[in-house]
Design a protein around this motif. Structure first.
Motif, PDB file in Angstrom:
ATOM      1  N   UNK B  98       3.983   6.766  -7.049  1.00 54.38           N
ATOM      2  CA  UNK B  98       4.444   5.647  -7.875  1.00 54.38           C
ATOM      3  C   UNK B  98       3.374   4.662  -8.334  1.00 54.38           C
ATOM      4  N   UNK B  99       2.272   4.532  -7.671  1.00 55.22           N
ATOM      5  CA  UNK B  99       1.448   3.387  -8.016  1.00 55.22           C
ATOM      6  C   UNK B  99       0.285   3.706  -8.936  1.00 55.22           C
ATOM      7  N   UNK B 100      -0.728   4.339  -8.469  1.00 60.42           N
ATOM      8  CA  UNK B 100      -1.917   4.417  -9.299  1.00 60.42           C
ATOM      9  C   UNK B 100      -1.877   5.514 -10.343  1.00 60.42           C
ATOM     10  N   UNK B 101      -0.954   6.400 -10.246  1.00 62.36           N
ATOM     11  CA  UNK B 101      -0.902   7.482 -11.221  1.00 62.36           C
ATOM     12  C   UNK B 101      -0.103   7.069 -12.445  1.00 62.36           C
ATOM     13  N   UNK B 102      -0.428   7.710 -13.563  1.00 62.20           N
ATOM     14  CA  UNK B 102       0.288   7.415 -14.787  1.00 62.20           C
ATOM     15  C   UNK B 102       1.671   8.037 -14.742  1.00 62.20           C
ATOM     16  N   UNK B 103       2.587   7.465 -15.508  1.00 57.82           N
ATOM     17  CA  UNK B 103       3.931   7.997 -15.637  1.00 57.82           C
ATOM     18  C   UNK B 103       3.996   8.885 -16.869  1.00 57.82           C
TER      19      UNK B 103
END
Lengths: 113, 114
Positions: B98-103
């Motif tokens: 959920x945090x540092x990766x792109x959606x």
């Protein structure tokens, strides 16, 4: 409250010229920063992100962005624009504590041949 | 397919009706998000799932909006007693962490309430 500002509704540039799409943000702490592009009738496509480290981030299709902490900016750049770069560009921030992306209103980029 | 899939791509409904919008995320992605994009605006956060549970539903505008993800994969956004102001493109996104990766976003469902 977190916010993202894209001060230009539209940016016009000639093909082959450098382009800049501006983004400033307001968020507490060290944010994660993103750029997305949206072509007509298509979903948002990820371009690049800043998490930590080098302030100059390189992404897809020759785009790059520079993180400037003192100016709270994350401007998108490309050395030589292509007509096919014409699209809607969104800057987004993810606060240090939280999972949602906060988007700017978007900037239309028009590259003319 | 390999991307996020949203169905239907377009939905026209009458004011007061109930609608369901479906999102099929990328396989293995545990985080799933719903956003709403009105004309001329950037996407606005609605709700975030981590696995089966709604970890953050602070963006849902009122109790007419509800979303589920019962098995930690497919999610359904449900809107009761639709209003003309609900007309927008509803975007779904997923990410492996959920945090540092792109959606990764789907193409969206364009909802029109007439």
């Amino acid at each position: 409250a977190q916010s993202v500002a894209q001060p230009e509704d539209q940016v016009n540039v000639a093909e082959g010229n450098p382009l800049t799409v501006k983004c400033t943000y307001s968020v507490s702490g060290n944010p994660y920063l993103f750029w997305y592009v949206q072509y007509p009738n298509r979903g948002l496509q990820f371009l690049l992100k800043y998490i930590t480290g080098d302030n100059l981030v390189k992404g897809s299709y020759g785009f790059e962005a520079e993180f400037n902490k003192s100016q709270t900016s994350f401007h998108l750049k490309k050395p030589s624009a292509l007509v096919s770069d014409s699209a809607l560009y969104f800057c987004a921030v993810r606060p240090l504590y939280g999972n949602k992306l906060v988007f700017g209103a978007g900037t239309i980029l028009r590259v003319k041949s | 397919g390999a991307g996020v899939s949203q169905t239907p791509s377009n939905k026209v409904t009458e004011k007061g009706k109930y609608v369901e919008l479906r999102c099929d995320p990328i396989s293995g992605h545990t985080a799933l998000y719903w956003y709403r994009q009105s004309l001329g605006q950037g996407p606005e956060f609605l709700i975030y799932f981590q696995g089966t549970g709604a970890a953050d539903d602070s963006g849902l505008p009122n109790d007419r909006f509800f979303a589920v993800r019962p098995e930690g994969s497919v999610s359904t956004l449900k809107i009761q007693r639709t209003e003309r102001g609900d007309s927008a493109v509803y975007l779904c996104a997923s990410s492996p962490r959920p945090r540092e990766t792109e959606a990764f976003f789907g193409q969206g469902t364009r909802l029109t309430v007439v």
